[in-house]
Scaffold this motif. Structure first.
Motif, PDB file in Angstrom:
ATOM      1  N   MET A 151       0.864  -1.053   0.122  1.00 48.24           N
ATOM      2  CA  MET A 151       0.083  -0.027   0.122  1.00 48.24           C
ATOM      3  C   MET A 151       0.854   1.348   0.053  1.00 48.24           C
ATOM      4  O   MET A 151       0.701   2.255  -0.787  1.00 48.24           O
ATOM      5  CB  MET A 151      -0.929   0.068   1.294  1.00 48.24           C
ATOM      6  N   ARG A 152       1.934   1.208   0.776  1.00 49.83           N
ATOM      7  CA  ARG A 152       2.935   2.388   1.104  1.00 49.83           C
ATOM      8  C   ARG A 152       3.651   2.575  -0.358  1.00 49.83           C
ATOM      9  O   ARG A 152       3.410   3.726  -0.984  1.00 49.83           O
ATOM     10  CB  ARG A 152       3.795   2.064   1.969  1.00 49.83           C
ATOM     11  N   GLU A 153       4.155   1.661  -0.989  1.00 48.96           N
ATOM     12  CA  GLU A 153       4.698   2.053  -2.107  1.00 48.96           C
ATOM     13  C   GLU A 153       4.069   2.185  -3.254  1.00 48.96           C
ATOM     14  O   GLU A 153       4.429   3.033  -4.191  1.00 48.96           O
ATOM     15  CB  GLU A 153       5.700   0.749  -2.457  1.00 48.96           C
ATOM     16  N   ARG A 154       2.899   1.512  -3.459  1.00 49.06           N
ATOM     17  CA  ARG A 154       1.913   1.969  -4.515  1.00 49.06           C
ATOM     18  C   ARG A 154       1.592   3.460  -4.485  1.00 49.06           C
ATOM     19  O   ARG A 154       1.606   4.029  -5.478  1.00 49.06           O
ATOM     20  CB  ARG A 154       0.719   1.078  -4.432  1.00 49.06           C
ATOM     21  N   ALA A 155       1.215   3.760  -3.109  1.00 49.84           N
ATOM     22  CA  ALA A 155       1.106   5.279  -3.144  1.00 49.84           C
ATOM     23  C   ALA A 155       2.013   6.080  -3.425  1.00 49.84           C
ATOM     24  O   ALA A 155       1.868   7.407  -3.859  1.00 49.84           O
ATOM     25  CB  ALA A 155       0.382   5.598  -1.775  1.00 49.84           C
ATOM     26  N   LEU A 156       3.346   5.714  -3.216  1.00 48.47           N
ATOM     27  CA  LEU A 156       4.470   6.475  -3.202  1.00 48.47           C
ATOM     28  C   LEU A 156       5.178   6.313  -4.693  1.00 48.47           C
ATOM     29  O   LEU A 156       6.083   6.942  -4.947  1.00 48.47           O
ATOM     30  CB  LEU A 156       5.438   6.381  -2.236  1.00 48.47           C
ATOM     31  N   GLY A 157       4.424   5.617  -5.559  1.00 48.04           N
ATOM     32  CA  GLY A 157       5.054   5.270  -6.857  1.00 48.04           C
ATOM     33  C   GLY A 157       6.330   4.466  -6.646  1.00 48.04           C
ATOM     34  O   GLY A 157       7.366   4.593  -7.385  1.00 48.04           O
ATOM     35  N   THR A 162      13.637   3.573  -2.666  1.00 50.47           N
ATOM     36  CA  THR A 162      14.995   4.004  -2.926  1.00 50.47           C
ATOM     37  C   THR A 162      15.137   5.354  -2.215  1.00 50.47           C
ATOM     38  O   THR A 162      16.357   5.665  -1.672  1.00 50.47           O
ATOM     39  CB  THR A 162      15.196   4.375  -4.471  1.00 50.47           C
ATOM     40  N   GLU A 163      13.897   6.305  -2.035  1.00 44.36           N
ATOM     41  CA  GLU A 163      14.286   7.549  -1.466  1.00 44.36           C
ATOM     42  C   GLU A 163      13.988   7.551  -0.083  1.00 44.36           C
ATOM     43  O   GLU A 163      14.385   8.613   0.622  1.00 44.36           O
ATOM     44  CB  GLU A 163      13.345   8.630  -2.244  1.00 44.36           C
TER      45      GLU A 163
END
Length: 467
Positions: A151-157, A162-163
């Motif tokens: 969920m987190r990574e999908r929302a953050l693209g 990496t960042e």
């Protein structure tokens, strides 16, 4: 110890196990020991020289069983069960003997492919849509953590990988207060933070209010937050509450949020078609987890996560350095890329043995019996003077409390629970519901009978002077 000795001691262990299970009903359910007692019976340091297995095994029998709470006891009615059908135990012995590290297809072709087939078998048994694939984790906590990270990574693209999260607008996850604490743990470990887990109000049935969810998402977006995912609950741990899955998922999908359904306990009951209304609409979920080790008979640990599309989770969890490449086999599935650990056990083997040795119809019959017996007990408890059934659910779980005149009900219930568990015939646990201390009753052990369940009524009556 060599393999010839292992052959001998494996037979001795099997004989001990058979006797242990045959006599479980004669033992107190919960360990009667006090903290530090077992440790005090062990030496302070490891031995310099090898010890005789006869001595080691004798120490095991003298020290360990009496200091264990017996999870396979037929009157273990605490928490949720952690079952171990005999066929599952046998499969675990074989998996342990092979001692494979099943991280890649090439390190365990049979383990990987049997896992894929077991996911398909269970998908069909639970009535899920054919688009789901999935994988086996240790526990639902891990599966939920993977879903929250996704969920987190999908929302953050996928920029968080990496960042990092510094400088990103806060990610928000939505669930009701009836969800398991593993959701709270997941948002903490994911760096999202407890304050960004938004607990949505529930209605009179303790289900998440979809309209309140919609308002919370809109308000967060307006405030500059980044809504990321919604977690729905089916058969919550505390009182067995279930969200209206179709309505919750519809709100989430309209907001383009990733969805996860936590059916860790109740999911096993979905092998019975008459209970599937509890998760109506589940086929629209991105991720669903249930624990075959809770109620289906697979030995702990064994949690199955179904995924509508594995790509977002693999993009989040996957990492393939050069030394883990499978040369000339780009199309193979490597399940380590679907979850947290690199190393994996051969968990699919016990599902294969269990489903074949028991058959779905016998598993359905056991679940139906547990539900019927618990409902019968619920009705019996309601007739006892000074007892109140506080919550009920369609499956094998209810809560109650003891409220005699002139006493504080919370204190009386707490005292009664202590006396129940000290008595030893049954084992129950507690929860807080709307600020009240209540006792939980749930049944799910493979060896449980109707008489075992109804023993709870007899113990309650005896301990409150109503026998």
């Amino acid at each position: 110890m060599d393999h010839d000795a292992l052959r001998h001691w494996s037979k001795r262990a099997a004989d001990w196990a058979a006797e242990y299970h045959a006599t479980l009903g004669d033992r107190p359910v919960r360990a009667g020991t006090t903290p530090g007692t077992t440790a005090a019976r062990l030496p302070d340091a490891a031995p310099e020289q090898a010890e005789d297995l006869e001595t080691i095994f004798a120490d095991f029998k003298a020290i360990v069983p009496e200091a264990m709470t017996h999870w396979q006891h037929p009157r273990f009615f605490a928490y949720f069960p952690a079952n171990a059908a005999p066929a599952s135990m046998l499969a675990e012995q074989l998996a342990n003997a092979m001692a494979a590290q099943c991280m890649l297809w090439q390190t365990s072709p049979a383990a990987t492919e049997i896992e894929q087939v077991m996911i398909a078998w269970l998908r069909g048994a639970l009535g899920l849509a054919p688009h789901f694939s999935g994988t086996i984790h240790d526990t639902a906590t891990t599966a939920t953590f993977c879903a929250v990270l996704t969920m987190r990574e999908r929302a953050l693209g996928w920029a968080g990988l990496t960042e990092g999260l510094s400088g990103q607008s806060p990610v928000r996850i939505y669930a009701s207060a009836q969800t398991h604490s593993s959701i709270d743990k997941a948002v903490r470990m994911a760096g999202i933070g407890q304050d960004n887990l938004v607990k949505i109000p529930t209605d009179r049935t303790h289900a998440m209010d979809p309209a309140a969810l919609e308002r919370a998402i809109a308000a967060d977006r307006a405030a500059g937050y980044r809504p990321a995912g919604v977690i729905a609950c089916v058969g919550g741990t505390s009182i067995g509450a279930s969200d209206r899955v179709a309505d919750v998922l519809a709100v989430a999908k309209s907001a383009d949020l990733y969805t996860h359904v936590d059916a860790a306990w109740a999911g096993s009951a979905m092998i019975c078609p008459e209970f599937r209304w509890l998760w109506q609409g589940v086929d629209a979920a991105d991720s669903v987890v249930f624990n075959p080790h809770k109620w289906l008979g697979a030995q702990f640990d064994c949690a199955v996560q179904f995924l509508a599309d594995p790509a977002p989770q693999v993009n989040t969890m996957g990492l393939r350095p050069d030394y883990l490449q499978t040369l000339d086999q780009d199309a193979v599935t490597n399940f380590n890329e679907w979850t947290v650990p690199l190393g994996r056990r051969f968990r699919a083997l016990k599902l294969w043995f269990l489903l074949r040795a028991e058959g779905l119809e016998a598993l359905r019959r056991r679940i139906r019996d547990h539900v019927a017996w618990v409902h019968e007990l619920r009705d019996a408890v309601a007739t006892l003077p000074d007892f109140e059934v506080v919550t009920d659910c369609p499956l094998a779980l209810f809560t109650f409390r003891y409220a005699p005149d002139g006493r504080d009900a919370d204190a009386a219930t707490r005292d009664l629970l202590t006396r129940i568990n000290d008595d030893g015939r049954v084992y129950l646990t507690q929860t807080l519901h709307e600020g009240r201390f209540v006792i939980r009753m749930t049944a799910g052990s493979f060896a449980t009978t109707r008489a075992d369940v109804m023993t709870v009524r007899d113990v309650l009556a005896e301990l409150t002077g109503q026998a």
